[in-house]
Design a protein around this motif. Structure first.
Motif, mmCIF file in Angstrom:
data_model
loop_
_atom_site.group_PDB
_atom_site.id
_atom_site.type_symbol
_atom_site.label_atom_id
_atom_site.label_comp_id
_atom_site.label_asym_id
_atom_site.label_seq_id
_atom_site.Cartn_x
_atom_site.Cartn_y
_atom_site.Cartn_z
ATOM 1 N N LEU A 71 3.553 -9.766 6.786
ATOM 2 C CA LEU A 71 4.728 -9.145 6.403
ATOM 3 C C LEU A 71 4.374 -7.960 5.296
ATOM 4 C CD1 LEU A 71 7.725 -8.856 6.797
ATOM 5 C CD2 LEU A 71 7.765 -10.818 5.126
ATOM 6 N N ASN A 72 4.824 -6.777 5.636
ATOM 7 C CA ASN A 72 4.500 -5.707 4.638
ATOM 8 C C ASN A 72 5.711 -4.763 4.167
ATOM 9 O OD1 ASN A 72 1.394 -5.541 5.320
ATOM 10 N ND2 ASN A 72 2.552 -5.487 7.269
ATOM 11 N N PRO A 73 6.101 -4.952 2.812
ATOM 12 C CA PRO A 73 7.064 -4.048 2.451
ATOM 13 C C PRO A 73 6.702 -2.730 2.165
ATOM 14 C CG PRO A 73 6.208 -5.544 0.537
ATOM 15 C CD PRO A 73 5.386 -5.747 1.799
ATOM 16 N N LEU A 74 7.906 -2.044 2.487
ATOM 17 C CA LEU A 74 7.390 -0.520 2.491
ATOM 18 C C LEU A 74 8.298 0.247 1.377
ATOM 19 C CD1 LEU A 74 7.466 0.306 6.115
ATOM 20 C CD2 LEU A 74 5.510 -0.142 4.511
ATOM 21 N N THR A 75 9.307 -0.569 0.749
ATOM 22 C CA THR A 75 10.249 -0.173 -0.397
ATOM 23 C C THR A 75 10.603 -0.763 -1.387
ATOM 24 O OG1 THR A 75 11.565 0.376 1.989
ATOM 25 C CG2 THR A 75 12.756 0.717 -0.146
#
Length: 309
Positions: A71-75
């Motif tokens: 899972l990769n947050p971008l914000t």
């Protein structure tokens, strides 16, 4: 698919296990617990694809990466500012996953809670063609939050990944609400019967009433008459359950679920009535020597379709 078909998809006694492999039960009900319901493909077991590591006994939601999925947050999120929160799930090949199975009417469920378990949001992001998910997210107070992505990639089994979402600012964590069997939200009263018992699988029942009268015309939400998320206090281990199959639209919604240990848990029940989704929340304690639940009900604010507590 019509409503009856959707509801029929949930076999009697659907049980979901923390992390899929722990195999220990919960119970809400004193005395002899009910037998464990049969397992299903929508349960949160980890994918068993070629090259993937064997499933471990880590409870769901505690890992940002599992069995090759990450899972990769971008914000980033700022206090009180509506944010178009964006993230991806990358697969074993390192590329964003674009093909998902539909589970409970959605390809991905996104749960956001504060670390002190005082706030709760159940959101449904939209997916772009490049595998990027986006959702409107507002966090009203600074602090530590945890976000869970609940999904099943095409060809794999369901799993839950979790990530921290920090919001800068002065933070004062709140105490866990007292154990209670009654919750009130937006004029509704929800009553919980039974007790969590680690190591055993049995049912819990939630009954919905309004103005002292049982609600018998609940509306389907995410393919069922109720949707339950449970989180273990302390580490936020994640449990996602749905009710057993029933053609009765209330007042009772029956669940089967399993917990991996004793201790305190927060339960969040989503139900829909009169065209609006509401969330009732409880604190429950698993294990022997449980204290007598508080007589006073907890009070929750009203909720919308993508609702928060």
């Amino acid at each position: 698919m019509n409503t009856a078909s959707k509801l029929g998809a949930y076999a009697v006694g659907l049980a979901v296990v923390f992390g899929g492999a722990l195999g220990v039960g919960n119970a809400f009900g004193e005395g002899t617990p009910a037998p464990a319901p049969p397992s299903h493909g929508s349960a949160h077991t980890t994918p068993t694809q070629a090259g993937a590591k064997p499933q471990d006994d880590t409870p769901g939601g505690l890992q940002v990466s599992q069995n090759g999925y990450t899972l990769n947050p971008l914000t980033t999120v700022k206090t009180g500012e509506p944010t178009d929160f964006r993230f991806t799930v990358t697969g074993p090949d390192g590329k964003p996953v674009t093909d998902y199975q539909v589970q409970h009417d959605k390809k991905l469920h996104f749960i956001v809670v504060s670390r002190d378990l005082a706030t709760f949001q159940h959101l449904h992001p939209e997916q772009a063609g490049d595998g990027v998910w986006s959702v409107k997210l507002t966090l009203d107070a600074p602090g530590a939050y945890r976000a869970f992505a609940d999904f099943a990639p095409a060809g794999g089994s369901g799993l839950t990944l979790g990530m921290d979402v920090p919001v800068a600012g002065e933070y004062a964590p709140r105490a866990l609400p007292a154990v209670s069997r009654t919750a009130q939200v937006d004029g509704y009263t929800v009553t919980l019967t039974g007790d969590l018992v680690p190591g055993q699988a049995s049912k819990l029942t939630l009954s919905v009433s309004k103005d002292g009268k049982p609600v018998t015309d609940l509306q389907p939400y995410l393919g069922a008459y109720g949707h339950l998320v449970a989180l273990r206090a302390g580490d936020l281990a994640y449990l996602h359950v749905h009710p057993e199959e029933s053609d009765k639209a209330g007042p009772e919604i029956t669940f089967y679920a399993e917990v991996p240990s004793g201790g305190d848990y927060r339960l969040f029940l989503d139900f829909q009535h009169a065209g609006k989704v509401r969330t009732a929340d409880f604190t429950a304690r698993a294990g022997a020597g449980q204290p007598k639940p508080a007589a006073e009900p907890s009070v929750s604010p009203s909720h919308g379709d993508d609702h928060k507590h």
